[in-house]
Design an enzyme around this catalytic site. Structure first.
Site, mmCIF file in Angstrom:
data_model
loop_
_atom_site.group_PDB
_atom_site.id
_atom_site.type_symbol
_atom_site.label_atom_id
_atom_site.label_comp_id
_atom_site.label_asym_id
_atom_site.label_seq_id
_atom_site.Cartn_x
_atom_site.Cartn_y
_atom_site.Cartn_z
ATOM 1 N N GLU A 114 0.813 -1.201 0.000
ATOM 2 C CA GLU A 114 0.000 0.000 0.000
ATOM 3 C C GLU A 114 0.851 1.257 0.000
ATOM 4 O O GLU A 114 2.023 1.228 0.384
ATOM 5 C CB GLU A 114 -0.955 -0.011 1.192
ATOM 6 N N CYS A 127 3.619 8.677 0.599
ATOM 7 C CA CYS A 127 4.203 7.753 1.575
ATOM 8 C C CYS A 127 4.311 6.388 0.886
ATOM 9 O O CYS A 127 3.302 5.825 0.465
ATOM 10 C CB CYS A 127 3.310 7.688 2.807
ATOM 11 N N CYS A 134 7.107 -6.803 6.536
ATOM 12 C CA CYS A 134 8.272 -6.210 7.198
ATOM 13 C C CYS A 134 8.841 -7.243 8.159
ATOM 14 O O CYS A 134 8.097 -7.988 8.795
ATOM 15 C CB CYS A 134 7.861 -4.951 7.960
ATOM 16 N N CYS A 138 8.106 -4.896 14.971
ATOM 17 C CA CYS A 138 7.679 -3.939 16.007
ATOM 18 C C CYS A 138 6.279 -4.351 16.484
ATOM 19 O O CYS A 138 5.390 -4.590 15.653
ATOM 20 C CB CYS A 138 7.669 -2.511 15.463
ATOM 21 N N CYS A 141 2.772 -2.750 15.247
ATOM 22 C CA CYS A 141 2.648 -2.363 13.833
ATOM 23 C C CYS A 141 1.978 -3.459 13.008
ATOM 24 O O CYS A 141 2.301 -4.637 13.153
ATOM 25 C CB CYS A 141 4.037 -2.050 13.283
ATOM 26 N N GLY A 197 7.438 -1.969 5.389
ATOM 27 C CA GLY A 197 8.806 -2.452 5.206
ATOM 28 C C GLY A 197 9.862 -1.588 5.853
ATOM 29 O O GLY A 197 9.594 -0.487 6.331
ATOM 30 N N SER A 229 12.551 6.768 6.807
ATOM 31 C CA SER A 229 12.307 6.375 8.201
ATOM 32 C C SER A 229 12.824 4.953 8.423
ATOM 33 O O SER A 229 12.485 4.042 7.681
ATOM 34 C CB SER A 229 10.802 6.438 8.474
ATOM 35 N N SER A 252 13.122 5.450 14.171
ATOM 36 C CA SER A 252 12.012 5.026 15.029
ATOM 37 C C SER A 252 12.571 4.573 16.378
ATOM 38 O O SER A 252 13.007 3.435 16.510
ATOM 39 C CB SER A 252 11.253 3.881 14.349
ATOM 40 N N HIS A 254 11.044 5.064 19.799
ATOM 41 C CA HIS A 254 9.909 4.468 20.515
ATOM 42 C C HIS A 254 10.132 4.165 22.002
ATOM 43 O O HIS A 254 9.188 3.746 22.689
ATOM 44 C CB HIS A 254 9.407 3.184 19.841
ATOM 45 N N ASN A 328 -1.897 4.391 16.263
ATOM 46 C CA ASN A 328 -3.130 4.171 15.487
ATOM 47 C C ASN A 328 -3.584 2.746 15.723
ATOM 48 O O ASN A 328 -2.775 1.820 15.570
ATOM 49 C CB ASN A 328 -2.857 4.342 13.986
ATOM 50 N N CYS A 371 -0.049 2.290 8.787
ATOM 51 C CA CYS A 371 0.835 1.418 8.029
ATOM 52 C C CYS A 371 0.415 -0.069 7.969
ATOM 53 O O CYS A 371 0.316 -0.730 8.979
ATOM 54 C CB CYS A 371 2.125 1.600 8.802
HETATM 55 N N1 SAH Z 1 10.472 0.437 9.114
HETATM 56 C C1 SAH Z 1 10.493 1.877 9.144
HETATM 57 C C2 SAH Z 1 9.232 2.479 8.522
HETATM 58 C C3 SAH Z 1 8.013 2.126 9.295
HETATM 59 S S1 SAH Z 1 6.556 3.096 9.168
HETATM 60 C C4 SAH Z 1 10.634 2.347 10.587
HETATM 61 O O1 SAH Z 1 10.622 1.517 11.482
HETATM 62 O O2 SAH Z 1 10.787 3.539 10.786
HETATM 63 C C5 SAH Z 1 6.921 4.688 9.781
HETATM 64 C C6 SAH Z 1 6.605 4.938 11.253
HETATM 65 O O3 SAH Z 1 5.254 4.589 11.596
HETATM 66 C C7 SAH Z 1 7.524 4.151 12.166
HETATM 67 O O4 SAH Z 1 7.995 5.001 13.173
HETATM 68 C C8 SAH Z 1 6.584 3.117 12.737
HETATM 69 O O5 SAH Z 1 7.042 2.637 13.961
HETATM 70 C C9 SAH Z 1 5.273 3.887 12.821
HETATM 71 N N2 SAH Z 1 4.075 3.058 12.969
HETATM 72 C C10 SAH Z 1 3.865 1.812 12.496
HETATM 73 N N3 SAH Z 1 2.643 1.361 12.873
HETATM 74 C C11 SAH Z 1 2.068 2.326 13.603
HETATM 75 C C12 SAH Z 1 0.812 2.451 14.288
HETATM 76 N N4 SAH Z 1 -0.082 1.482 14.270
HETATM 77 N N5 SAH Z 1 0.566 3.608 14.925
HETATM 78 C C13 SAH Z 1 1.478 4.621 14.927
HETATM 79 N N6 SAH Z 1 2.662 4.549 14.310
HETATM 80 C C14 SAH Z 1 2.976 3.425 13.652
#
Ligand code: SAH
Length: 388
Positions: A114, A127, A134, A138, A141, A197, A229, A252, A254, A328, A371
């Site tokens: 997507e 985006c 992936c 995490c 996610c 990814g 990212s 990221s 976190h 989210n 995502c």
């Molecule tokens: N693999 C990359 C890109 C991931 S998506 C990374 O880890 O950065 C980009 C951002 O969205 C990342 O910080 C990821 O942790 C965050 N993300 C993923 N799922 C999410 C969710 N459900 N709610 C909020 N942020 C989210």
């Protein structure tokens, strides 16, 4: 907290193998230049045709060979018999009230990815995804719930951009007009590599795609308007820094300490926060670009006042910006968004200690913009259709 198997985050990922299972012709953007040159030579055509074809798709918004009026008619017919302009198909196209577009693309091997187009008055941000699934795992996610399947090809990364660029400025009901070619149409202004990814696990193909993006025969978007990212892969961050490009890097994070981060981001077990911060400093030294730290805020998990203080200490003295992202919802995962009070308290602590911080705006939430979520839904629908 759920734990997932930890894969080696720096390991090479599988690439697309073999031909289409759907009988779709190979996408022209992925045909190696040497092969295409040989194909053209067999037809007594000069190699400059390659540049013309690519310019037509990337800059002139052609969506069929037929439209490429600067190519001989016969060649257009032959091209259409041997290749397709796009290797992906639009499986789903949703438009939210705030003009966020979400596309699910079906790939040549029937996998789905997507991508999202986010628009406001002055910006059109694409985006994009870099992998099917992936492998980083995490825990909050949707993209990593089934692991990684494969890397996207350069062409598949570019196609996401082409598709979304062709929708910039389009409103609901205008879909059929969107892919017709006209001059001075609105363009993409920014790219964030924040879809499905881990971009740095597919760095070669991503860099290939981005090298086209900056070109005036491509999208004409400068590196400063492109954000990559990453979960934080130190060796790859250093490699990116050594390119000397002005890409914006977002890491990221976190969590403010290793034990909490390893629970939330399993790859941290192998990397650890100090090595990530060192590579971020290296990136800053080499490029002069401030690094952004993303922090998904999970209610009751990483949003306590002590976490904010620890984060402030960790980033003190660095050229850093923090992007807070309230979680989210993802179906099937049992985390919570932080309360407004907890979020403001977290922000206050960071502000008081001089850390630059913003909360990421939520866009297009009614169309599953988190995502990896919409792809899962479409895949599950496909599954239940097959089972009935
Ligand atoms: N693999 C990359 C890109 C991931 S998506 C990374 O880890 O950065 C980009 C951002 O969205 C990342 O910080 C990821 O942790 C965050 N993300 C993923 N799922 C999410 C969710 N459900 N709610 C909020 N942020 C989210």
């Amino acid at each position: 907290m759920a734990s997932l198997p930890v894969i080696d985050p720096e390991a090479e990922q599988p690439q697309l193998a073999g031909r289409s299972s759907l009988g779709i012709l190979p996408g022209i953007l992925d045909v190696p230049k040497d092969d295409l040159r040989a194909w053209l030579t067999e037809r007594n055509q000069p190699p400059m045709r390659i540049g013309q074809i690519r310019r037509q798709i990337l800059a002139n918004r052609a969506t069929s060979f037929e439209e490429m009026s600067d190519l001989p008619k016969d060649l257009r017919v032959e091209l259409a018999a041997a290749y397709s302009v796009f290797s992906t198909r639009i499986e789903r196209h949703l438009i939210a009230a705030d003009q966020t577009h979400k596309l699910v693309l079906r790939l040549n091997d029937d996998r789905m990815i997507e991508c999202v187009l986010i628009q406001d008055d002055s910006r059109a941000t694409a985006c994009i995804s870099t992998q099917v699934g992936c492998g980083m795992g995490c825990v909050f996610c949707a993209s990593g719930l089934n692991g990684v399947i494969r890397n996207l090809t350069t062409g598949e990364i570019l196609e996401q951009l082409v598709r979304m660029r062709n929708f910039v400025g389009m409103k609901e009901g205008e879909e059929s007009k969107a892919e017709t070619r006209t001059t001075s149409l609105p363009r993409l202004t920014h790219i964030v590599v924040m879809g499905m990814g881990e971009p740095l696990a597919n760095l070669d193909n991503l860099l290939d795609a981005l090298s086209v993006v900056g070109d005036k025969n491509g999208f004409n978007i400068g590196a400063r308007h492109i954000t990559i990212s990453t979960v934080g892969l130190p060796a790859k961050i250093r490699r990116l820094a050594d390119l000397g490009k002005q890409y914006h890097l977002a890491i990221s994070l976190h969590a403010p300490n290793n034990s909490l981060r390893t629970q939330i981001v399993p790859t941290n077990d192998k990397t650890g926060i100090p090595a990530i911060l060192d590579s971020a400093s290296y990136f800053f030294e080499k490029t002069g670009r401030q690094v952004t730290y993303e922090y998904v805020v999970l209610g009751g998990v990483n949003d306590r006042i002590d976490h904010a203080k620890e984060l402030a200490r960790l980033l003190a003295g660095r050229k850093a910006h923090v992007n807070l992202i309230p979680w989210n919802d993802v179906e099937g995962l049992h985390y919570h968004r932080p309360t407004d009070e907890d979020l403001s308290r977290f922000i206050d602590v960071l502000h008081r200690t001089g850390v630059s911080v913003k909360v990421r705006k939520r866009k297009g939430s009614e169309i599953d913009a988190a995502c990896g979520q919409l792809r899962r839904k479409v895949e599950q629908e496909g599954q239940s259709e097959r089972n009935t």
